[in-house]
Design a protein around this motif. Structure first.
Motif, PDB file in Angstrom:
ATOM      1  N   CYS A  36       0.816 141.502  61.280  1.00 40.82           N
ATOM      2  CA  CYS A  36       1.417 142.810  61.527  1.00 40.82           C
ATOM      3  C   CYS A  36       1.315 143.173  63.008  1.00 40.82           C
ATOM      4  O   CYS A  36       0.477 142.651  63.738  1.00 40.82           O
ATOM      5  N   GLY A  37       2.151 144.098  63.431  1.00 41.72           N
ATOM      6  CA  GLY A  37       1.932 144.733  64.710  1.00 41.72           C
ATOM      7  C   GLY A  37       0.813 145.757  64.567  1.00 41.72           C
ATOM      8  O   GLY A  37       0.630 146.347  63.492  1.00 41.72           O
ATOM      9  N   ILE A  43      -1.216 144.727  49.920  1.00 36.63           N
ATOM     10  CA  ILE A  43      -0.349 145.901  49.797  1.00 36.63           C
ATOM     11  C   ILE A  43       1.029 145.641  50.390  1.00 36.63           C
ATOM     12  O   ILE A  43       2.055 145.907  49.762  1.00 36.63           O
ATOM     13  N   LEU A  44       1.080 145.111  51.581  1.00 35.41           N
ATOM     14  CA  LEU A  44       2.360 144.939  52.255  1.00 35.41           C
ATOM     15  C   LEU A  44       3.147 143.772  51.674  1.00 35.41           C
ATOM     16  O   LEU A  44       4.349 143.889  51.424  1.00 35.41           O
ATOM     17  N   GLY A 100       4.282 150.430  57.091  1.00 37.64           N
ATOM     18  CA  GLY A 100       2.967 149.940  57.475  1.00 37.64           C
ATOM     19  C   GLY A 100       1.856 150.742  56.845  1.00 37.64           C
ATOM     20  O   GLY A 100       2.040 151.409  55.816  1.00 37.64           O
ATOM     21  N   ILE A 101       0.691 150.686  57.469  1.00 37.89           N
ATOM     22  CA  ILE A 101      -0.526 151.275  56.926  1.00 37.89           C
ATOM     23  C   ILE A 101      -1.251 152.036  58.031  1.00 37.89           C
ATOM     24  O   ILE A 101      -1.305 151.585  59.178  1.00 37.89           O
ATOM     25  N   LEU A 102      -1.794 153.194  57.694  1.00 39.94           N
ATOM     26  CA  LEU A 102      -2.638 153.952  58.616  1.00 39.94           C
ATOM     27  C   LEU A 102      -4.081 153.490  58.439  1.00 39.94           C
ATOM     28  O   LEU A 102      -4.595 153.453  57.312  1.00 39.94           O
ATOM     29  N   VAL A 103      -4.724 153.133  59.548  1.00 38.13           N
ATOM     30  CA  VAL A 103      -6.105 152.648  59.530  1.00 38.13           C
ATOM     31  C   VAL A 103      -6.935 153.615  60.374  1.00 38.13           C
ATOM     32  O   VAL A 103      -6.841 153.627  61.600  1.00 38.13           O
ATOM     33  N   PRO A 160       7.580 147.503  65.801  1.00 39.26           N
ATOM     34  CA  PRO A 160       7.862 148.063  64.468  1.00 39.26           C
ATOM     35  C   PRO A 160       9.183 147.617  63.846  1.00 39.26           C
ATOM     36  O   PRO A 160       9.319 147.668  62.614  1.00 39.26           O
ATOM     37  N   ASP A 161      10.160 147.190  64.649  1.00 41.09           N
ATOM     38  CA  ASP A 161      11.427 146.742  64.067  1.00 41.09           C
ATOM     39  C   ASP A 161      11.376 145.290  63.611  1.00 41.09           C
ATOM     40  O   ASP A 161      12.342 144.783  63.028  1.00 41.09           O
ATOM     41  N   ARG A 162      10.273 144.603  63.862  1.00 42.23           N
ATOM     42  CA  ARG A 162      10.150 143.179  63.524  1.00 42.23           C
ATOM     43  C   ARG A 162       9.160 142.902  62.394  1.00 42.23           C
ATOM     44  O   ARG A 162       9.245 141.856  61.747  1.00 42.23           O
ATOM     45  N   ALA A 163       8.203 143.793  62.190  1.00 41.84           N
ATOM     46  CA  ALA A 163       7.154 143.552  61.186  1.00 41.84           C
ATOM     47  C   ALA A 163       6.482 144.877  60.850  1.00 41.84           C
ATOM     48  O   ALA A 163       6.626 145.856  61.595  1.00 41.84           O
TER      49      ALA A 163
END
Length: 270
Positions: free
Chosen positions: A58-59, A260-261, A103-106, A26-29
């Protein structure tokens, strides 16, 4: 914040959750957090998380909610508001614990409903969008009918044996989902009000032949949401688009994620 290995158990105090982390941390992407269906877990996503990480850069963080997979069990019976409990208590702690930054919730099925409840009850600026696969916003007749058929398949068919390959306590996993829907006044369950408070773009992916919900679920989102709602309605597909139409679903989700991102990051840099 926990330093995330590729897989393991995440200790949240009163529950321990099985997880996998694919790609950059999460700290990289940006991170896509995958929330599984009512009988799902980490392993039941198969290779969809890996393909999603490869397609988006993404992660991808995948976890089994308490009561599923190798995560800690939950007491039964579950309350009618179990999805609200997940969205308002467990998910916020998990996002903080993994160092979620953007990020995004999937979500799929129950997981999609949990994601919608979270976004409708938290002004979390880290969450830039939602992907809701086969979501439930209200309870329909077709939902209850299919859930009753699942109980019959579990009690007399091979469903229990098939699920036991994925869940350490298969009876907790199945009954924790099935009993709530069939043995309570679950017809009163309705999260359409939460939809009005969502402030990020949404993609809904649903099969035209979904045996657990009709296009009424999509219509409710379009009626209640003030945010943009994109729809991918897939012909010949039932309740699990990521498994039944993997390539089409992957393309729809990755296109939405990228738009989106990357769009958000471009506007922030301008």
């Amino acid at each position: 914040m926990t330093t995330l290995a590729d897989q393991g158990l995440l200790d949240l105090g009163d529950e321990t959750l099985e997880y996998r982390m694919i790609g950059p941390r999460p700290d990289r992407a940006p991170t896509l957090v995958l929330l599984h269906e009512g009988l799902g877990c980490v392993a039941m996503w198969n290779d969809f998380p890996d393909k999603l990480a490869a397609a988006t850069g993404c992660g991808v963080f995948v976890y089994s909610r308490a009561g599923y997979g190798k995560s800690s069990p939950v007491p039964l019976p579950r309350p009618i508001g179990y999805m609200h409990d997940e969205a308002r208590t467990s998910l916020p702690r998990l996002l903080d614990a993994i160092g979620f930054q953007r990020g995004i919730l999937v979500g799929h099925s129950d997981g999609a409903s949990i994601a919608a409840i979270y976004a409708g009850s938290h002004q979390d600026h880290r969450v830039r969008g939602l992907v809701l696969m086969a979501p439930h916003f209200i309870v329909e007749d077709i939902s209850v009918k299919s859930i009753a058929e699942a109980r019959e398949a579990y009690n007399t068919g091979d469903l229990r044996a098939r699920l036991a390959k994925y869940h350490s306590n298969v009876d907790v996993a199945f009954r924790g989902w099935n009993d709530v829907w069939l043995e309570n006044d679950f017809r009163t369950w309705d999260i359409s009000e939460e939809l009005a408070y969502i402030r990020v773009p949404i993609l809904i992916v649903q099969g035209e032949d979904d045996q657990y919900g009709t296009v009424r679920q999509i219509e409710i989102a379009q009626e209640e949401c003030y945010c943009p709602v994109d729809v991918a309605l897939l012909p010949g597909v039932k309740h699990n688009p990521a498994r039944e139409a993997a390539d089409v679903t992957l393309r729809a989700v990755s296109d939405f994620v990228t738009r989106i991102l990357h769009g958000h990051e471009a506007s922030a840099a301008a």
